[in-house]
Enzyme design. Structure first.
Site: not given
Ligand code: ADP
Ligand code: MG
Ligand code: MG
Length: 889
Positions: A869, A334, A90, A101, A99, A575, A21, A849, A450, A781
């Site tokens: 190969y 991204r 973020r 935050m 997992g 085989r 990010k 193989c 499983h 092989s």
């Molecule tokens: P995630 O990785 O879960 O997408 P983000 O860090 O991108 O988490 O943020 C979660 C949401 O909050 C997203 O919709 C993002 O666009 C919004 N957001 C994050 N930072 C800001 C900001 N500074 N101002 C407004 N919206 C934000």
């Molecule tokens: Mg996001």
């Protein structure tokens, strides 16, 4: 070291340091796109914090310096009472991970600054809405308060007001909600919601660091083989507000359709909303195209930016944006996820647009995606009733009658019924049922349960963890959402590629990609679809690029012909054991039972023409291409009747005083050949050395077949492969006899057969003494199935169903070593043997193989260690071709 980077300082190639990010926020900033200013705390800082339990000493000052600069630029201070600067904190690791935050928005609001914000914005409602969001997110993600408590309180507030959506709550309601939320924090977290803005920010930063080591994140990393010491970056970004009324909003967009790859306007927009509201589904979003009516200026600017991003990243991008009172802000981008089909289409589209070249295109797709496109699929036009959705655990489309236990699955399938085995979760006792079923459906468990692991191993369709389905195995029924009950025998359909579960029979159609490989659909033809065109072109790119050749494992002409259609450049493993089954069993029994040389020779003589005929057909179907024939490998008892069955037969005959001399001899032989551990017993080259005439008969059959093909003006290219060699002496003895036979056949036929003789390397000892073995072998092989069994001391037939699930769950390995080659262990033996072999014999031909020959990751490894190969089952050939091309990029 520098621990904090302003968005203006980074770029997209710094993902290790700034996380995905952060690196992309920096890239967009430097492209001149409107990104709210901010800074990124590096993964290095996180690592120090996690190692020592404390922030690195310099971090606090560096953060302060960057914060000061940000404040100066924005003209207000974080949390300033009359006009607060607000930020989001973020998380952002190199790879996005479950997992980790969640983001906290609106940091900097307090009882005081909320008033300032209200005054500045001229909007009370907006300020209190932002504040309640902060307490909610902060309480949940930083202080660990159960999020449902906030949700419930919010619902209660809506109910009290008799409204259904949050935007209908007014300032006064939200103010009350803030009081309520603060109480929840106090009772649940045992502390007040912090009023100091910097404390809020620091606590949030630490919470992001700590989230690197949650159990969920750790497990995910182990399974995905993401190193545990990468750490996460933290992004601090000044807030922009989509919740400032109808001229504000927030949205997500793709630069092209992630399902088809087509260029166009794809995304969702939500007015008067913040952050996750769009994806959380709290209100109905509108298609992005409608933004043109709502705010034409922002819309046009967004379209412009999307084009800039695509041209810059040269790929499909996904985007998060916010509009604050008519001003557009970019919050994330991204390279976006896409479906398998879209990956192929997009790659070729980008080549056509001149954005990327063929080699780059190959990096944009992979073999797993191609494999997915080759599964039969449900007819998209069919009228279906979907009743649930679970995890797409093992791809394919399966239809059958619902059964709820293994026993019934086996019984019904024996009588010709197709069944779907439905369980809450499966365990090793369900194995028979899983084998008998068309597909497996469970209501519990994830990708490493499983059911999922075993089904993938068997190549069987599986949907697991479909939690909305209530499976009652005792009463043999399943209740679907809405209350409909599926009884034993009702037909269900499951799609292992999407995880969808349907009632009734959904018609299955073959994949157009397979139709193409089979030669039944032609690129360029009017009805050829775009996907087929794209796959066709990508295969051509791969074939031009690759160094590894791809052969097939095939034992008969039918498989060989399919393999050729799929692009095989020969057979890497034929085989010969199946040539001893069926009607020929009797001859084989006689061979095994023979008391005298004459008896034995007699049965071998009868087997010879049969074997020869098999080879003639095979060489004909692979004319001009190499065919590696492996001499008999499995232990002999596999060709004899089952011991219990036979004992019963003998006992019965005895009690009835019927003649049973033959059965008795057979039974004695079975007893004699019985082994505790047949995998490590009398098999492979050991058989050839112990049963006189067996291997020479096979060699003669091969040689005579080759001579016959020559006489018919064919071009047979047989290679004779000796299995399970552990020492060069074994090979030398077999070779000497084989050479003699070949010379005889050549003399008799007058043809030059040019047969080569080589061996499998499938025992650790063979790999370790490969230099010696190469003296007697013209090719190696690698039999990586047996090599994996013997290196690990695992019996594949047993361990996959018994303890592999536990191993996968504990993250001991992310994938079974029978599926993807264990590079460190088995792989290093392969490497060592290849090197030693070539030192002895520079023109030694090297192949592999075994299942790994068609596994994407393994193919890359075999390319790297310089094999000539890989050989795999016919259906895996396109995958191997593609991956061999990708490996060479
Ligand atoms: P995630 O990785 O879960 O997408 P983000 O860090 O991108 O988490 O943020 C979660 C949401 O909050 C997203 O919709 C993002 O666009 C919004 N957001 C994050 N930072 C800001 C900001 N500074 N101002 C407004 N919206 C934000
Ligand atoms: Mg996001
Ligand atoms: Mg083997």
């Amino acid at each position: 070291v520098k621990f904090v980077y302003d968005f203006t300082e980074g770029n997209k190639d710094l993902k290790d340091l700034l996380g995905g990010k952060g690196a992309n926020l920096a890239e967009m900033t430097n492209l001149g796109l409107p990104v709210p200013p901010g800074f990124t705390i590096t993964t290095e800082a996180c690592k120090v914090y996690l190692d020592s339990g404390e922030e690195p000493a310099a971090l606090r000052d560096e953060v302060s310096a960057h914060l000061d600069a940000l404040e100066a630029r924005m003209g207000k201070k974080l949390g300033q009472a009359d006009d607060p600067l607000l930020v989001s904190v973020r998380s952002g690791a190199k790879f996005s991970m479950p997992g980790m935050m969640d983001t906290v928005l609106n940091i900097g609001l307090s009882d005081k600054s909320v008033q300032g914000l209200a005054k500045q914005a001229g909007d009370d409602r907006f300020a209190w809405d932002s504040y309640r969001r902060l307490i909610q997110m902060f309480g949940k993600t930083v202080l660990g308060v159960d999020g449902e408590l906030f949700e419930d309180a919010l619902d209660a507030a809506k109910a009290a007001k008799k409204v259904t959506v949050d935007t209908e709550l007014e300032a006064a309601d939200l103010k009350k909600l803030v009081t309520k939320f603060k109480k929840i924090v106090k009772t649940e977290a045992g502390r007040d919601f912090p009023q100091d803005a910097r404390e809020q920010m620091d606590l949030a930063i630490h919470a992001v660091f700590d989230s690197w080591n949650t159990d969920r994140a750790k497990l995910y990393r182990r399974q995905e083989r993401i190193p545990g010491d990468l750490g996460t970056a933290v992004n601090v970004c000044s807030m922009v507000f989509g919740n400032l009324g109808p001229d504000s909003g927030t949205g997500v967009a793709f630069t092209r359709d992630p399902a088809s790859g087509h260029q166009g306007v794809y995304g969702d927009y939500l007015q008067n909303a913040q952050g996750e509201d769009v994806v959380a589904g709290i209100r109905n979003t509108v298609p992005l195209a409608e933004l043109e009516q709502i705010d034409k200026k922002s819309y046009d600017q967004l379209m412009q930016i999307m084009e800039t991003l695509e041209n810059h990243y040269k790929d499909l991008c996904d985007i998060e944006f916010t509009i604050e009172r008519g001003v557009l802000w970019m919050l994330q981008t991204r390279v976006g996820k896409r479906t398998a089909g879209a990956a192929f289409r997009i790659a070729t589209q980008l080549v056509d647009q001149g954005l990327i070249d063929e080699a780059e295109a190959l990096t944009r797709v992979n073999g797993a995606q191609l494999a997915q496109l080759m599964f039969p699929r449900f007819d998209e036009d069919a009228k279906v009733s979907q009743v649930g959705r679970g995890i797409a655990a093992s791809p394919g489309a399966a239809v059958g009658k619902a059964v709820f236990d293994s026993y019934t699955a086996v019984k019904w399938s024996r009588s010709g019924e197709k069944v779907i085995l439905i369980r809450r979760e499966t365990n090793p006792d369900d194995l028979d049922g899983m084998i008998a079923a068309e597909g497996i459906l469970t209501s519990r468990g994830g990708k490493t349960s499983h059911a999922a692991v075993v089904a993938r191993g068997m190549g069987k369709t599986c949907v697991c963890g479909a939690e909305e389905l209530e499976v009652d195995t005792k009463r043999r029924r399943m209740t679907v959402p809405g209350g409909h009950v599926v009884e034993e025998g009702d037909v269900v359909s499951i799609d292992g590629s999407s995880g969808k579960v349907y009632l009734g029979e959904v018609p299955v159609v073959p994949s157009p990609v397979v139709e193409y490989f089979e030669g039944r659909m032609h690129p360029g033809a009017d009805d050829a679809d775009e996907l087929v065109e794209a796959v066709h072109r990508m295969m051509a790119f791969a074939d031009r690029k690759r160094r590894l050749r791809v052969r097939a494992n095939a034992d008969n002409a039918e498989d060989a012909l399919r393999a050729r259609r799929f692009g095989a450049q020969g057979i890497g493993l034929c085989r010969t054991e199946h040539m001893f089954l069926g009607d020929r069993r009797e001859l084989v029994e006689r061979l095994i039972l023979a008391d005298t040389d004459t008896e034995r020779e007699e049965s071998l003589k009868q087997l010879l023409p049969l074997q020869k005929q098999d080879f003639v057909q095979l060489f004909e179907s692979m004319d001009g291409l190499p065919v590696t024939v492996r001499l008999l490998d499995p232990p002999l008892h596999e060709f004899l009747p089952d011991i219990t069955e036979l004992s019963v037969r003998v006992a019965l005959a005895e009690s009835r005083q019927e003649p049973h001399e033959n059965e008795l001899r057979l039974l004695q032989a079975v007893h004699r050949l019985h082994e505790q551990n047949p995998m490590l017993g009398l098999r492979g080259v050991r058989l050839g050395l112990v049963i006189p005439g067996l291997f020479t008969m096979q060699v003669r059959a091969i040689a005579e077949a080759a001579a016959e093909r020559k006489a018919a003006k064919g071009d047979p290219r047989a290679e004779i492969m000796i299995p399970l060699v552990g020492t060069v002496q074994e090979l030398e003895i077999v070779r000497e006899e084989a050479d003699k036979v070949i010379a005889e056949v050549e003399a008799a036929s007058g043809a030059q057969l040019k047969l080569s003789i080589g061996t499998m390397i499938e025992l650790p000892r063979a790999a370790l003494t490969a230099g010696q073995i190469a003296e007697a072998a013209q090719f190696f092989s690698f039999g990586t199935n047996d090599l994996t069994q013997t290196v690990w001391g695992f019996s594949r037939d047993d361990v996959e169903a018994s303890f592999f699930t536990a191993y996968l769950e504990k993250g001991i390995f992310g994938v079974s070593p029978f599926e993807t080659i264990d590079k460190d262990g088995v792989g290093s033996l392969v490497k060592l043997a290849a090197k030693a072999g070539r030192e002895t014999r520079p023109d030694l031909k090297l192949g592999v193989c075994g299942e790994h020959g068609g596994d994407p990751e393994s193919v890359h490894f075999f390319h790297e260690v310089g094999l000539d190969y890989v050989s795999c089952s016919p259906f895996r050939i396109p995958v191997a071709r593609l991956e061999a091309g990708r490996a060479a990029v």
